[in-house]
Design an enzyme around this catalytic site. Structure first.
Site, PDB file in Angstrom:
ATOM      1  N   GLY A  63       1.032  -1.174  -0.003  1.00 35.39           N
ATOM      2  CA  GLY A  63      -0.172  -0.007  -0.014  1.00 35.39           C
ATOM      3  C   GLY A  63       0.750   1.284  -0.064  1.00 35.39           C
ATOM      4  O   GLY A  63       1.999   1.203   0.827  1.00 35.39           O
ATOM      5  N   SER A  96       1.813  -2.379   4.306  1.00 35.82           N
ATOM      6  CA  SER A  96       1.985  -1.260   4.256  1.00 35.82           C
ATOM      7  C   SER A  96       3.352  -0.595   3.595  1.00 35.82           C
ATOM      8  O   SER A  96       4.434  -1.579   3.723  1.00 35.82           O
ATOM      9  CB  SER A  96       1.746  -0.274   5.485  1.00 35.82           C
ATOM     10  OG  SER A  96       2.841  -0.662   6.283  1.00 35.82           O
ATOM     11  N   ASP A  97       3.357   0.391   2.921  1.00 35.18           N
ATOM     12  CA  ASP A  97       4.995   0.878   2.669  1.00 35.18           C
ATOM     13  C   ASP A  97       5.433   1.328   4.259  1.00 35.18           C
ATOM     14  O   ASP A  97       4.635   1.420   5.039  1.00 35.18           O
ATOM     15  CB  ASP A  97       4.820   2.233   1.681  1.00 35.18           C
ATOM     16  CG  ASP A  97       6.312   2.324   1.296  1.00 35.18           C
ATOM     17  OD1 ASP A  97       7.104   1.899   1.554  1.00 35.18           O
ATOM     18  OD2 ASP A  97       6.151   3.026   0.166  1.00 35.18           O
ATOM     19  N   TRP A  98       6.704   1.485   4.317  1.00 31.44           N
ATOM     20  CA  TRP A  98       7.436   1.846   5.449  1.00 31.44           C
ATOM     21  C   TRP A  98       6.968   3.058   6.049  1.00 31.44           C
ATOM     22  O   TRP A  98       7.117   4.254   5.396  1.00 31.44           O
ATOM     23  CB  TRP A  98       8.843   1.805   5.165  1.00 31.44           C
ATOM     24  CG  TRP A  98       9.444   0.305   5.610  1.00 31.44           C
ATOM     25  CD1 TRP A  98      10.505   0.139   6.389  1.00 31.44           C
ATOM     26  CD2 TRP A  98       9.103  -0.909   4.974  1.00 31.44           C
ATOM     27  NE1 TRP A  98      10.637  -1.417   6.503  1.00 31.44           N
ATOM     28  CE2 TRP A  98       9.843  -1.811   5.581  1.00 31.44           C
ATOM     29  CE3 TRP A  98       8.041  -1.081   3.950  1.00 31.44           C
ATOM     30  CZ2 TRP A  98       9.641  -2.973   5.186  1.00 31.44           C
ATOM     31  CZ3 TRP A  98       8.128  -2.196   3.758  1.00 31.44           C
ATOM     32  CH2 TRP A  98       8.784  -3.622   4.348  1.00 31.44           C
ATOM     33  N   ASN A  99       6.075   3.275   7.453  1.00 34.86           N
ATOM     34  CA  ASN A  99       5.383   4.271   7.903  1.00 34.86           C
ATOM     35  C   ASN A  99       4.406   4.963   7.142  1.00 34.86           C
ATOM     36  O   ASN A  99       4.219   5.847   7.084  1.00 34.86           O
ATOM     37  CB  ASN A  99       6.721   5.344   8.028  1.00 34.86           C
ATOM     38  CG  ASN A  99       6.187   6.460   9.155  1.00 34.86           C
ATOM     39  OD1 ASN A  99       5.483   6.086  10.009  1.00 34.86           O
ATOM     40  ND2 ASN A  99       6.643   7.693   8.989  1.00 34.86           N
TER      41      ASN A  99
END
Length: 722
Positions: free
Chosen positions: A223, A256-259
């Site tokens: 995402g 998720s993408d990171w953060n």
């Protein structure tokens, strides 16, 4: 014939029955494991326990899950709890050219070879998930991450993604197609709210993801950071549930993408399975950690939602044999075979844009002196670009390659020409500031070397101060005074060749009438230097085609022309709608500098005798187009046959033409081949917003066959009926 049909039916039934048994056994195994888990154990599988790992459950035989960046190579080992490299000596790998270069090959077999290699190297490095490919549409020439992505065209993106993902996942590694969805700029990427029509979403921005899930069976989807129609992608019900889970029937892991996670309940209910990279020091405080346990305990989220997510994680682990290590691919790395694939990928990506008076290929057996000019003649690029940076086993620069290959027979006169003018580190567009300084001392040195050389080659373009994650470019010009450098060199040497090293569009119109030859060589990976010198010297024949349009100037690009980049007040509306890339230029009759799909060769090709198998088709049929391709030149080479469609009369606006099929064909000098291109009639549909479905209208269609979006001389008229 009847017996044969019965045999096919029996075999198909037997395969389907066996597959259902296999799937049934797997699902039974998954449910058995879930029943043995505590709520806390279940939730431990839904978030990272470090930068790139997910916790193990040792008592159930579930090992730690290892993820790695890797669009064009497996990233070097990071420290577990910060973004510093671990400093190991055993994590160098094969580095490929990035995404736009892969797309420029237009070679699905070569794309698959890349997938096999990266899968083997990921397994050798004990990785379970390789984060890539990045397939976001190149909407704006300025997007900093264009070099990682593939193309402005959804069909080309889809074909390449499917080929790569299928190959990679045969090596017991999960691909992670990214960034879902509409992540088409880096500026304000954590907050920008994207709005577009349903038609643009389904026709332009989602086909690659749909193909990755439904055709390639991708095991994970990442995402994106941005918002879409008001909600973050990772908590967007339309994207995560309605489209990904319900419409595409995705059964893998949505991470998720990171953060990129901003909530617990909203993200959980929208279908997100795995939270990674959240900037909270205590992993227990992440949204999918203790807050998720609490949400279940308080009745805000049903435990069945958690079970669904855990099942998705375990399903991918089983499919990649994480839970069955004895039968798992062990992998290999840095083999000669891997390096050869990297070399071939660089060679086939190179696009010959201009070649007046056959300046290329260079006649190295008679050439006495050669000027090599420019910072990109000596700069190594594999280690730049942030998350896509690679530690290659080696990286050959153009100057090293030509010195190694021809240094004993040709006088090589090197001049720096220009300098990278920033001292800023990566991660900020400050590296682009104050980069228009013209260093006349360096230019004078370059002119002197060019004047005493038979041929001058200027290695120009960009570097990862411009092509990089986390920020966009501020303009489309050549930085560092390169235009002035090339202008002055060309004045004293009529045989001036410009080699562009870059991963995203540039304004080259000022060079067009000043130099004899232009080659677009991308960032070529570890074999960059060898590949470009072999192309320039004629050992290899260029066969790349541009995967995006090169406009005359930035103002021609639809996002800029309509004032919809980078948006206002953290909102951007894709007003150009479906007219992205060549669809815009062709439909609006705007002539770019170089069109989509363009690329020359040292040879010449002719397309002849283009015919269809019939004139009238029903919606469920396949159109079969045949043509004869002949190599009419004196060099062995390859041409990319491209088929575009257009609808004569339609109830909605349609682009002037759309790519529907292509094939890269290798021919000996003088050789001919009959080529067949197939197009499903259903692929001539447009997305009908009134019915929220794909619609094929009856009537007349034109099929255009050629070798670029603006050179399609072969035309066939067909009729679709209900």
């Amino acid at each position: 014939m009847k017996k044969m049909s019965l045999l096919f039916f029996f075999l198909a039934f037997h395969w389907s029955y066996a597959q259902n048994l296999t799937d049934g056994a797997r699902e039974k195994r998954i449910q058995g494991m879930i029943k043995k888990m505590t709520l806390q154990e279940k939730v431990s599988l839904l978030h990272g326990n470090s930068k790139f790992y997910v916790s193990a459950i040792q008592r159930l035989g579930i090992p730690e899950w290892a993820l790695s960046d890797g669009p064009h190579g497996v990233r070097a080992e990071m420290n577990r709890h910060n973004w510093q490299y671990a400093g190991r000596t055993d994590d160098a790998v094969t580095c490929f050219p990035p995404g736009t270069a892969m797309a420029a090959t237009w070679n699905l077999d070569l794309t698959a070879e890349r997938g096999y290699v990266l899968g083997e190297e990921a397994r050798f490095r004990k990785k379970d998930v390789l984060l890539g490919p990045g397939i976001n549409i190149i909407r704006s020439p300025l997007c900093g991450r264009n070099f990682e992505y593939l193309s402005e065209d959804p069909f080309l993106v889809s074909q390449l993604a499917v080929s790569y993902i299928k190959a990679l996942q045969t090596k017991d590694v999960a691909a992670s197609v990214k960034h879902y969805a509409a992540n088409n700029q880096e500026d304000n990427r954590f907050a920008i709210d994207v709005t577009m029509s349903d038609r643009a979403l389904h026709e332009i921005y989602l086909p690659g993801f749909k193909a990755a899930v439904m055709d390639a069976g991708v095991l994970t989807v990442m995402g994106a950071y941005n918002k879409f129609r008001g909600d973050y992608c990772t908590e967007n019900m339309l994207l995560g549930r309605t489209i990904l889970r319900d419409l595409y029937q995705f059964k893998g892991v949505y991470m998720s993408d990171w953060n990129a996670v901003h909530s617990t309940e909203k993200a959980a209910l929208a279908g997100l399975d795995l939270e990674m990279g959240t900037e909270k020091e205590n992993y227990s405080d992440w949204y999918f950690a203790n807050p998720l346990v609490k949400a279940v305990q308080e009745g805000k989220i049903q435990e069945s939602v958690i079970n669904e997510k855990v099942a998705n994680i375990l399903r991918v682990m089983i499919q990649t044999k994480v839970l069955d290590p004895k039968t798992r691919n062990k992998g290999t790395a840095n083999t000669k075979e891997h390096q050869q694939v990297a070399y071939q990928s660089a060679v086939e990506s190179m696009v010959l844009l201009k070649n007046e008076k056959q300046t290329l290929p260079l006649q190295m057996n008679t050439l006495k002196s050669l000027a090599i000019i420019g910072d990109n003649a000596t700069r190594k690029h594999c280690s730049g670009g942030l998350s896509s940076e690679i530690k290659p086993l080696y990286e050959i620069t153009p100057l090293e390659a030509i010195t190694n290959k021809y240094g004993k027979q040709v006088q090589i006169n090197f001049a720096q020409g220009y300098n990278k003018q920033s001292s800023q580190g990566e991660g900020s567009n400050k590296g682009q500031l104050n980069t228009d300084f013209v260093d006349w001392n360096l230019i004078d040195e370059a002119v002197a070397q060019a004047k005493k050389s038979e041929v001058a080659i200027v290695f120009a373009g960009l570097n990862h101060d411009f092509d990089s994650e986390s920020f966009d470019r501020t303009h489309m010009r050549l930085p560092y005074g390169q235009e002035t450098l090339i202008q002055e060199v060309a004045k004293v040497n009529p045989k001036t060749i410009v080699v562009i090293i870059a991963g995203s569009p540039l304004e080259l119109s000022t060079l067009q009438n000043r130099v004899s030859s232009i080659v677009w060589a991308w960032y070529g990976g570890m074999e960059a230097g060898n590949a470009v010198i072999d192309v320039l010297s004629g050992k290899e024949n260029p066969s790349g085609k541009m995967p995006f349009t090169l406009p005359v100037s930035l103002s021609q690009s639809p996002d800029v022309a309509l004032g919809n980049y980078p948006g206002r007040n953290l909102k951007v509306n894709y007003e150009e709608d479906i007219l992205v890339g060549y669809r815009w230029y062709d439909t609006k009759n705007i002539k770019p500098l170089y069109p989509f799909g363009f690329g020359l060769s040292y040879s010449s090709f002719e397309i002849q005798k283009t015919i269809s198998d019939k004139e009238t088709y029903k919606n469920n049929e396949t159109i079969k187009i045949k043509c004869t391709l002949k190599n009419t030149g004196s060099y062995d080479g390859a041409e990319v046959i491209q088929l575009y469609s257009s609808q004569t009369h339609c109830s909605v606006l349609r682009p002037s033409k759309e790519l529907k099929a292509f094939q890269k064909v290798f021919l000996k000098a003088g050789e001919s081949k009959i080529i067949e291109l197939n197009v499903k009639c259903s692929d001539l549909a447009f997305y009908d917003e009134k019915s929220a479905s794909w619609k094929v209208e009856e009537g007349e269609f034109m099929l255009h066959v050629g070798n670029s979006s603006d050179n399609v001389p072969q035309k066939i008229k067909i009729q679709l009926e209900k």
